[in-house]
Scaffold this motif. Structure first.
Motif, PDB file in Angstrom:
ATOM      1  N   VAL A 180      80.286 -45.619  25.926  1.00 49.32           N
ATOM      2  CA  VAL A 180      78.733 -45.857  26.431  1.00 49.32           C
ATOM      3  C   VAL A 180      78.532 -44.653  26.960  1.00 49.32           C
ATOM      4  N   GLY A 181      77.196 -44.139  26.579  1.00 45.29           N
ATOM      5  CA  GLY A 181      76.714 -42.939  27.068  1.00 45.29           C
ATOM      6  C   GLY A 181      75.478 -42.875  27.836  1.00 45.29           C
ATOM      7  N   CYS A 182      74.664 -44.254  27.928  1.00 51.52           N
ATOM      8  CA  CYS A 182      73.810 -44.423  28.855  1.00 51.52           C
ATOM      9  C   CYS A 182      73.552 -45.937  29.442  1.00 51.52           C
ATOM     10  N   ASP A 183      72.494 -46.001  30.380  1.00 51.55           N
ATOM     11  CA  ASP A 183      72.247 -47.346  30.669  1.00 51.55           C
ATOM     12  C   ASP A 183      70.932 -47.809  30.288  1.00 51.55           C
ATOM     13  N   THR A 184      70.161 -47.422  29.466  1.00 52.00           N
ATOM     14  CA  THR A 184      68.918 -47.738  29.184  1.00 52.00           C
ATOM     15  C   THR A 184      68.730 -47.694  27.678  1.00 52.00           C
ATOM     16  N   SER A 185      69.854 -48.108  26.908  1.00 47.52           N
ATOM     17  CA  SER A 185      69.809 -48.380  25.441  1.00 47.52           C
ATOM     18  C   SER A 185      69.315 -47.078  24.505  1.00 47.52           C
ATOM     19  N   GLY A 186      69.548 -45.762  25.205  1.00 46.29           N
ATOM     20  CA  GLY A 186      68.577 -44.819  24.689  1.00 46.29           C
ATOM     21  C   GLY A 186      69.679 -43.707  23.841  1.00 46.29           C
ATOM     22  N   CYS A 187      70.849 -43.904  23.894  1.00 49.95           N
ATOM     23  CA  CYS A 187      71.729 -42.824  23.445  1.00 49.95           C
ATOM     24  C   CYS A 187      72.679 -43.459  22.155  1.00 49.95           C
ATOM     25  N   GLY A 188      72.847 -44.475  21.878  1.00 40.90           N
ATOM     26  CA  GLY A 188      73.561 -45.022  20.494  1.00 40.90           C
ATOM     27  C   GLY A 188      74.953 -44.855  20.498  1.00 40.90           C
ATOM     28  N   ALA A 189      75.813 -44.384  21.622  1.00 41.15           N
ATOM     29  CA  ALA A 189      77.039 -44.087  21.585  1.00 41.15           C
ATOM     30  C   ALA A 189      77.605 -45.322  21.243  1.00 41.15           C
ATOM     31  N   CYS A 190      77.093 -46.731  21.444  1.00 40.73           N
ATOM     32  CA  CYS A 190      77.799 -47.690  21.434  1.00 40.73           C
ATOM     33  C   CYS A 190      77.628 -48.554  20.390  1.00 40.73           C
ATOM     34  N   THR A 191      77.069 -47.989  19.295  1.00 37.40           N
ATOM     35  CA  THR A 191      76.529 -48.621  18.120  1.00 37.40           C
ATOM     36  C   THR A 191      77.896 -49.215  17.238  1.00 37.40           C
ATOM     37  N   VAL A 212      73.735 -52.247  15.532  1.00 37.10           N
ATOM     38  CA  VAL A 212      73.271 -52.890  16.886  1.00 37.10           C
ATOM     39  C   VAL A 212      73.908 -51.933  18.050  1.00 37.10           C
ATOM     40  N   LYS A 213      73.163 -51.834  19.056  1.00 33.49           N
ATOM     41  CA  LYS A 213      73.714 -51.252  20.204  1.00 33.49           C
ATOM     42  C   LYS A 213      74.373 -52.251  21.134  1.00 33.49           C
ATOM     43  N   SER A 214      75.707 -52.255  21.167  1.00 36.23           N
ATOM     44  CA  SER A 214      76.468 -53.230  21.923  1.00 36.23           C
ATOM     45  C   SER A 214      76.383 -53.352  23.384  1.00 36.23           C
ATOM     46  N   CYS A 215      75.491 -52.318  24.046  1.00 37.40           N
ATOM     47  CA  CYS A 215      75.249 -52.207  25.336  1.00 37.40           C
ATOM     48  C   CYS A 215      74.210 -53.096  25.491  1.00 37.40           C
ATOM     49  N   THR A 216      73.034 -53.334  24.639  1.00 37.77           N
ATOM     50  CA  THR A 216      71.937 -54.275  24.971  1.00 37.77           C
ATOM     51  C   THR A 216      72.266 -55.693  24.720  1.00 37.77           C
TER      52      THR A 216
HETATM   53  S1  FES Z   1      75.247 -47.189  25.679  1.00 37.34           S
HETATM   54 FE1  FES Z   1      73.593 -45.941  25.317  1.00 37.34          FE
HETATM   55  S2  FES Z   1      72.686 -46.817  23.691  1.00 37.34           S
HETATM   56 FE2  FES Z   1      74.262 -48.165  24.436  1.00 37.34          FE
END
Ligand code: FES
Ligand code: FES
Lengths: 786, 154
Positions: free
Chosen positions: B37-48, B56-60
């Motif tokens: 998890v690298g962010c809280d706005t679906s902007g970083c892609g670390a959670c892909t 998909v971005k699993s944080c969204t």
């Molecule tokens: S944690 Fe950054 S896009 Fe999902």
């Protein structure tokens, strides 16, 4: 070159990262672990009138809630560097509390912490904490912070200066030289604030073991021992031998994970209070608000030239933001890591820099990749290019005219600058020549002329930088206000079977130490890399260390390891001589064995190791074992340098800058692993390009941050940048055993001015002489309209 | 709420809170901490991750939205000792430094190469648009994906 030194050996650490088996702090789960969430101020400057935790306390799963009124309120984190006022007055050093008590000094400052069974429950309860604030006016700009009417960040001193400082020649002498100069170029701009944005947010777990009376702190830090020292000796007053700091894998740092943060100390304190482990991981929004930022200098500069374009004098005044408190290294950044590089690669005979460092109602500012040196380079490389335009000279020619001539620092001392440092070795014209060759400079200029005729806006920008790395000789930095030594520790433990463990006090958070350190140890010992393991990041394993920053790991940490390797070989030779019944002086060591010169009598490293631990037939009086630890304190900084060249095309309708080529010819001394050095340069370049084109932390006048997420803070994405063309020259460092200079920061130092110079070059025929970073389409478009 | 899904080829059933995000479920419930998890706005892609084959971005997503789906995380990419060609290519080309963005990059690469087995540099860069890397400057990530494409096509 040996079997491994100088080769692009693939990284050993990659296997775990590529399998998703990295051990980042947030990946760790301890039994009975609790989770913490903070209540943070929505104002930049406010009085805290009342905090009501009664509702939150009743919420599900809450374990404890603390505010600044509790026991932890007695503690604050210290600053590690003291820079006094130039009149001798002591630096103003406010208490940096773990939780704000009655006053808020920056947006996002913590007022309470809620500890609960799960993260969701902690966050739910944090929402129930009621805080009454009285908002006060704020100041976020470092120059405005020094106006008499500016709101005070710390009332006790009557103005906002933490210190003011100067370096170089006498100011009046410099002013006089400017007054009589043939030409003076002037610049006023802001080297704006950026957020480091390591992709892994900060994360901490503190665990107190009541039976052993011992704390373990898992932390995403660049320097575990320094954190332990600060935590024990300067914050909580707990015994250092009862604290273990562990920092396994860290997802990038870029400076922002050097510092001892309030949350680390607070969690450590709480773990004992509640008798359970407690974890906190920053989310990205909190990271924007609470990770130390970089840069933020307001600059006014004048450089004088004679009629041939030779620099005669340089005078600069700066206001450099410290933020609301003094972070660990903050005072050193705009002073000893900045002013000391004002010589650049030029023979400027007279230099004076004055720095005023005010507190502002913002989060702290501290070292960010390059720390002070990118700001110095930006200034020098922009102003010399601007001068070239004004004097109708070629930007490459004006540099050649002013370069310090090549020197290797071997027989003669290095180059003594006007600003305290002595450069180790350098060949500045060499990197520029190579850079121009890589670009095809003359052809480019022809192409540019043609493109202009066709209405295309094409530009090239050059930057020739130097940086001070290999931080640092302890006595020197001590005399400059550092409160720590900056040596490094390298421990080499040879096991009975001849396998080797190396313990280093430096820390790898992307730099590949596990591979590179094993490369040179393998070569020096003449054994396979597979027989060597590199250990770092655990204070219970590694005796001591000062961590990783300032491109120091190889130059300082590597040198400490080499010292221990030499001790191993020295003792090994005694054992070998005994076993071979020869005199030590008749032995030579190569390919992992000692041989009696001119014979085929030899003994292997493994056999000598075994003998050291099974000392039956053994030299009299010699201790058993083969295990050495060494401290290495460098005799000087190291000075990598290079040339960066950017080619841009500006869209004349939208003002968008397209970075078409980026060329980097760097000299980082000897290279252990070219693949890794190239990777460091590429990454650094893109960070520097980010500052030039995209990134900026913006606070409004009330101290609200309007770029607090990836929706508003633009970082370079893959399609914003081209491939980075790299090459090298090699000028070894004359004063460390590997001849290395450091490569971690170079990319970020040289690149920013190259890009902005290119944009100005593309627009120069339209009358544009300067442009404020980040060079957004809007700024470019506006500049074109004027 | 009860969900059943397949993760890295194995079926799982769990009773979870409806508000739990998919990334949280993977990391905290399934202990698959390779997804970051690298962010809280679906902007970083670390959670892909990939969900039914698409990145998909699993944080969204909420975990409940993955009910009945097939998920692949970085932990499922290698075949025992043998790394996937994309993983190999990242190692070979120094496509990672700190490794934090890497799982997301690799899973995004799976998607890029699935829909376009012969991508140009530009197409790769475009495909990586949703993923931040702060360390590498993308240079070696692009090279890694180029080499992986060659490898997978041969
Ligand atoms: S944690 Fe950054 S896009 Fe999902
Ligand atoms: S390797 Fe560190 S963020 Fe990509």
């Amino acid at each position: 070159m040996g079997n491994f030194i100088g080769k692009s050996v693939k990284r050993r650490e990659d296997a775990r990262f590529l399998r998703g088996a990295g051990r980042y702090t947030d990946d760790i789960k301890l039994p009975k672990m609790t989770q913490a969430a903070f209540v943070r101020s929505p104002y930049a400057h406010a009085k805290v009138l009342n905090i009501d935790i009664s509702e939150a306390q009743k919420a599900d799963g809450v374990v404890a809630i603390y505010t600044g009124q509790d026991g932890c309120g007695a503690y604050g984190v210290p600053c590690g560097w003291q820079v006094n006022f130039k009149n001798g007055d002591t630096m103003r050093e406010p208490v940096h509390p773990l939780l704000a008590k009655d006053k808020i000094r920056h947006l996002g400052e913590a007022v309470a912490i809620v500890v609960a069974e799960t993260l969701e429950l902690a966050r739910d309860a944090a929402e129930l904490v009621e805080v009454d604030y009285e908002e006060l006016p704020a100041v976020t700009d470092p120059k405005k912070a020094m106006e008499p009417s500016a709101p005070l960040v710390h009332e006790e001193w009557g103005d906002n200066a933490a210190f003011d400082w100067c370096i170089g020649n006498d100011r009046t002498e410099v002013e006089a030289a400017l007054a009589s100069a043939h030409h003076v170029t002037e610049m006023e701009y802001r080297n704006h604030r950026v957020a480091p944005n390591a992709m892994e947010p900060r994360s901490y777990i503190a665990d107190y073991d009541i039976n052993a009376g011992k704390w373990t702190l898992y932390t995403s830090t660049q320097n575990p021992h320094l954190i332990r020292l600060l935590l024990c000796a300067f914050v909580l007053g707990i015994p250092e031998h009862k604290v273990r700091v562990v920092s396994y894998d860290v997802g990038g740092g870029f400076g922002s994970k050097i510092y001892h943060y309030t949350e680390e100390a607070l969690l450590t304190w709480i773990s004992k209070e509640i008798g359970r482990p407690v974890k906190w991981t920053s989310d990205r929004s909190e990271a924007f608000l609470t990770d130390a930022h970089g840069r933020d200098h307001v600059v006014h500069s004048k450089m004088g030239f004679d009629k041939d374009g030779k620099i005669v004098a340089h005078l600069t005044d700066e206001y450099c933001a410290m933020g609301a408190y003094l972070s660990t290294f903050a005072p050193a950044v705009p002073t000893y890591l900045h002013g000391t590089l004002f010589q650049g690669v030029y023979t400027t005979p007279l230099i004076h820099l004055n720095v005023v460092a005010p507190f502002t109602h913002t989060v702290v500012v501290d070292a960010y990749r390059g720390a002070g040196r990118p700001e110095a380079t930006y200034l020098l490389e922009r102003i010399i290019s601007k001068a070239a335009k004004e004097m109708k000279m070629d930007p490459a020619d004006i540099r050649f005219k002013n370069f310090i001539p090549p020197f290797d620092g071997i027989d003669e001392p290095g180059y003594q600058t006007q600003v305290a440092l002595q450069y180790d070795s350098g060949n500045y014209e060499g990197v520029l020549k190579r850079g121009l060759e890589m670009l095809g400079y003359e052809d480019f200029r022809k192409e540019q002329t043609k493109a202009r005729k066709n209405g295309k806006l094409l530009g090239v920008g050059i930057s020739t930088y130097i940086e001070g790395c290999g931080i640092a000789p302890s006595a020197v930095v001590g005399s400059l206000g550092a409160r720590a030594g900056l040596f490094e520790v390298g421990h080499v433990r040879v096991q009975p079977t001849g396998k080797v463990q190396v313990f280093t006090g430096t820390h790898s958070h992307g730099q590949g130490h596990e591979t590179v350190f094993a490369q040179f140890v393998a070569d020096k010992l003449g054994i396979p890399m597979d027989d060597i393991e590199i250990e770092h990041g655990d204070t219970d394993q590694v005796a001591f260390g000062m961590g990783t920053y300032g491109s120091r790991s190889l130059a300082v940490g590597g040198s400490a390891i080499i010292k221990s390797v030499e001790k191993v070989l020295e003792k090994g030779a005694k054992i070998a001589a005994h076993k071979l019944e020869a005199a030590e002086k008749d032995l030579e060591y190569a390919e992992g064995k000692w041989t009696v010169k001119g014979t085929d009598k030899s003994i292997s490293f493994g056999d000598v190791s075994l003998t050291a631990y099974v000392p039956h037939d053994y030299p009299e009086g010699l201790e058993p074992g083969l295990d050495f630890s060494s401290f290495y304190d460098p005799s000087n900084f190291t000075y990598p340098f290079g040339t960066h060249i950017a080619v841009v095309e500006v869209d004349k309708d939208t003002g968008k800058v397209d970075l078409q080529r980026f060329i980097a010819c760097d000299d980082v001394g000897n290279v252990m692993n070219p693949m890794i050095v190239d990777g460091q340069i590429q990454g650094g370049v893109v960070q520097g390009v980010g500052q030039a084109l995209l990134e900026e932390v913006v606070y409004d006048d009330s101290g609200q941050m309007i770029t607090g997420s990836y929706m508003d803070y633009a970082m370079p994405r893959a399609d914003d940048v081209p491939m980075i063309e790299t090459d090298r020259t090699v000028t070894p460092c004359p004063h460390n055993p590997l001849g290395v200079k450091g490569a971690g920061e170079a990319g970020a130092i040289g690149s920013t001015p190259a890009v902005v110079n290119a944009v100005v070059d593309a627009l120069s025929h339209l009358g544009v002489t300067d442009i404020q970073m980040p060079v957004t389409p809007q700024r470019v478009w506006k500049a074109m309209q004027n | 709420m009860q969900i059943s899904l397949t993760i890295n080829g194995k079926s799982h059933s769990n009773d979870i809170e409806p508000r739990m995000s998919l990334v949280h479920y993977l990391r905290e419930v399934m202990d698959l901490t390779g997804t970051h998890v690298g962010c809280d706005t679906s902007g970083c892609g670390a959670c892909t991750i990939t969900l039914d084959g698409n990145a998909v971005k699993s944080c969204t997503l909420l975990a409940v939205q993955a009910d009945g789906c097939e998920i692949m995380t970085i932990e499922g990419m290698a075949n025992g000792e043998q790394m996937h060609p994309i993983q190999e290519a990242f190692k070979e080309n120094h496509g990672l430094q700190c490794g934090f963005c890497t799982p997301g990059m690799v899973m995004t690469a799976v998607d890029i190469l699935k829909s376009n087995p012969n991508p140009t540099e530009e197409e790769i860069r475009h495909g990586l648009e949703g993923n931040f890397c702060r360390c590498t400057g993308y240079h070696n990530i692009v090279k890694s994906i180029q080499q992986a494409a060659e490898q997978l096509n041969s």
